[in-house]
Each structure stands twice: as C-alpha cells, then as structure tokens.
Design an enzyme around this catalytic site. Structure first.
Site, PDB file in Angstrom:
ATOM      1  N   HIS A 140      18.323  -4.231  13.054  1.00 19.50           N
ATOM      2  CA  HIS A 140      19.474  -5.048  13.463  1.00 19.50           C
ATOM      3  C   HIS A 140      19.782  -6.169  12.462  1.00 19.50           C
ATOM      4  CE1 HIS A 140      19.794  -2.989  17.232  1.00 19.50           C
ATOM      5  NE2 HIS A 140      18.630  -3.413  17.683  1.00 19.50           N
ATOM      6  N   ASP A 177      16.077   5.025  16.882  1.00 19.83           N
ATOM      7  CA  ASP A 177      15.958   3.924  17.848  1.00 19.83           C
ATOM      8  C   ASP A 177      17.152   4.024  18.805  1.00 19.83           C
ATOM      9  OD1 ASP A 177      14.566   0.839  17.854  1.00 19.83           O
ATOM     10  OD2 ASP A 177      16.545   1.017  18.791  1.00 19.83           O
ATOM     11  N   HIS A 179      18.919   1.846  20.117  1.00 19.02           N
ATOM     12  CA  HIS A 179      19.998   0.893  19.829  1.00 19.02           C
ATOM     13  C   HIS A 179      20.613   1.221  18.476  1.00 19.02           C
ATOM     14  CE1 HIS A 179      16.972  -1.124  22.461  1.00 19.02           C
ATOM     15  NE2 HIS A 179      18.069  -1.252  23.185  1.00 19.02           N
ATOM     16  N   ASP A 265      12.199   3.714  21.599  1.00 21.80           N
ATOM     17  CA  ASP A 265      12.769   3.177  22.833  1.00 21.80           C
ATOM     18  C   ASP A 265      13.762   4.099  23.552  1.00 21.80           C
ATOM     19  OD1 ASP A 265      14.503   2.603  20.767  1.00 21.80           O
ATOM     20  OD2 ASP A 265      14.481   0.432  21.049  1.00 21.80           O
TER      21      ASP A 265
HETATM   22 ZN   LIG Z   1      15.828  -0.499  19.835  1.00 16.80          ZN
END
Ligand SMILES: [Zn+2]
Length: 365
Positions: A140, A177, A179, A265
């Site tokens: 991120h 991931d 996200h 995740d």
């Molecule tokens: Zn994540």
C-alpha cells in the site's frame, strides 16, 4: 521435495503497531486488543514452518537493512525523512492506517532488505526460489506516503533492485493479497519494465482503486492489470481467475523474474476480508506460479509476505503456500472445515469483463 530459500530477521517482531482503540460516546475509549498487523503473525508462521519440519529443509538467510540508495529507487527523500522523523518523535501514526513505534523505520528498512535478499537468492544459480517472511508489509505504500500497515514498498524496492543491479528488463509482480496493491500500481503505472497484476476483493480497500479500467499510462499502458473478484470467491474462483487471466498474461509477458506479493488475507477466516480461500487454494496458487516460473524464467521466483490477519488461519494458509513452492504436503491436518465455493455467475461475469479490457493488450486471452 524441492528446497527453497527462507529469509527472516528476528527483529521483525520489534515493529510494534500498538492497540486498536475505539472512541465511544464522545470521549470514552474501548480497547479491543492488538492491531491486526502485529508480531504474532510472523511468530506463528515461523513456528508452523518449524514444527511441520519444512523450515529444516529450507536454506535460511538473514537480510541486511535497505540503504537510502535502495529506498530511493522507489521512494522520495521527503518520504524517507518523514518516516525517520515520525519514528524519532515516537509517534504511532506513520500515515493513513499505518502504525509503528520508535524502531519501525529501521525495521521497515530490514523488511525491504529482506525482499532484496530474496531477489539475490532467486538470481543465484543455486536455490532460485525464496520466501521472505517480512514485516511491515509494503504494497500500500506509495513513493511518497505510508498507508495501510505499509511504510516502504518492499516488492517495488525488490523489483527496481532487480532491474538496476541485475540488469533485467522484464519483471512481473503478482499480488494476491486481498486488498488492492495501490502503492505498487502507483509506482509502476508508467513503466513497462514491471508488469503488475493484482487479484483482490472488489471495491474494498483502498476505496476507489483497483478497477479494471486502471491499465497503466504512457509506456506502461497495458502493463497494469487489476482483477477485482466478488466477495465470497473461494478456491475454485481463484483457480478460474489464474487459469483465465493471471497465467496467460504472464506467459505472454515472459518475465525474467517473478515476484509475488503474497498476502494470505483472502483466507477463509480473515477478519479483513470476505473471501473463502483455504490452505488448498493457497497451495494451488503457489504451485502454479512456481511451475510457470520454471517454464518461463528459469525458476526465478520470490514470494514476499504481505497481509494475512487471522492468527489461527494465517499459519495454515502460509503452510499451503510453502507446500506449493516445495511440492510437498506437510504432516498437519487442518482442524477447520470450510464449504467449497463454486464458480458463481457473478465471478464468471467479473472475469469476462476483465478479458474484454485486457484482450486489447494481450492477444487471445
Ligand atoms: Zn491485505
């Protein structure tokens, strides 16, 4: 069983992200325990690998911290100064939803150094595949900002390191991931030397990024591939997305090195997602990327730990990844039973929509 490299530093547990505190009723506070991205994550994964006997079969490497020069391949001087200053002042907030403590800037360098060490292993002619159990995660973080538990963007630093130091011209990053890897996308948005493929839960975190229309710009157009999947996608859906999109696009790009932003995740028990991927699903993804790397880039494969927040399931999901890498099945019975999710109409439509856009850049997918 294949042997792989294992990158870890004992100091990764020193990065302290603090506790989650809710403000209730104006000025009351409710402490609900450790922040999701806490030190137990790497402790439990490492213990699982030790106790399953797999760690003993890996070759262990201890990384060095990334230098300013390494970080500057990706980040601005302003960002590095900001991270140092935040740590020096002992502040907890390093950026939006990015937390730390006075040693966090140093540990974030060690995390980026772990990613670079994994590249060294992959480029070495002996082992060629490495799993780096690093934290804080990185995907991120943009060139100028910490975000979402990430201070420095480990996978981006590793990719630029491979281009600069090893003289590579085509590096691919697959980010599974749950996200969206917004930081990595941002860093390579105009770059065709790094193909970025993110498979993530649709419209989740960060809000407003990770759409299929975000394809890259200028020289980088077509080299940014977002695959948003509907909530509830399970093993079969992930396999379908890999077969239909991820693997064919990688085959066409022919990377010289493959990096994985491996956030476990999307796992079926994660508090920060609504996907249903089990140990078998993670084993599948790791296996197919390893086989692809063996076929198209001389086996050079780097797996970097990103997210994964269910403390009971993260070690199981990661065991699946390592089993896929080492082509084995450890002596461990998963006590959780999770119903299999089929490929739904909604998922089929999501993949079809991706194909419509990506086929402009990647023939016959
Ligand atoms: Zn994540």
């Amino acid at each position: 069983m294949k042997s792989i490299g294992f990158v870890f530093h004992e100091d990764y547990v020193k990065h302290d992200t603090g506790e989650q505190v809710y403000v209730v009723g104006g000025n009351e506070t409710l402490n609900v325990g450790l922040e999701f991205e806490n030190h137990f994550r790497v402790r439990y994964i490492k213990e699982m690998l030790e106790k399953s006997g797999l760690l003993a079969k890996m070759k262990t490497f201890v990384p060095e911290p990334a230098t300013d020069r390494d970080l500057l391949r990706v980040h601005t001087q302003r960002h590095i100064d900001n991270m140092k200053e935040t740590a020096r002042k002992g502040l907890r907030v390093f950026g939006p939803e990015a937390y730390g403590c006075p040693v966090s800037e140093e540990i974030a360098r060690l995390s980026a150094g772990g990613a670079m060490k994994a590249v060294d292993i992959a480029m070495d002619n002996e082992v060629k595949q490495a799993y780096a159990l690093i934290r804080p995660p990185g995907h991120h973080a943009t060139s100028d900002q910490a975000m979402g538990f990430c201070l420095y963007n480990n996978v981006a630093i590793a990719a630029r390191y491979a281009l600069d130091v090893y003289g590579l011209e085509r590096v691919a990053i697959v980010d599974w991931d749950v996200h969206h890897g917004n930081g990595t996308q941002d860093i390579f948005y105009h770059d065709k030397n790094v193909l970025f493929i993110s498979v993530h839960e649709d419209s989740y975190f960060p809000a407003n990024t990770g759409k299929i229309e975000e394809v890259g710009e200028g020289e980088g157009e077509g080299y940014n591939v977002n695959i948003p999947l509907p909530s509830g996608t399970g093993n079969a859906g992930y396999q379908y997305a890999f077969e239909q999109l991820v693997l064919p696009i990688l085959e066409k790009y022919e990377p010289q090195l493959l990096l994985i932003s491996a956030g476990q995740d999307p796992n079926c028990m994660d508090p920060l997602s609504r996907m249903v991927v089990t140990r078998e699903g993670f084993r599948y993804m790791a296996k197919v990327v390893r086989e692809l790397a063996e076929r198209i880039c001389d086996g050079r494969l780097v797996i970097l730990q990103e997210g994964g927040y269910s403390l009971p399931y993260l070690p199981i999901a990661t065991l699946g990844v390592i089993e896929g890498l080492m082509d084995c099945e450890a002596d461990f019975r998963d006590p959780h039973s999770v119903p299999e999710r089929p490929v739904t109409q909604e998922l089929w439509e999501a993949i079809f929509a991706c194909k419509k856009i990506f086929s402009q850049y990647w023939n016959n997918i």
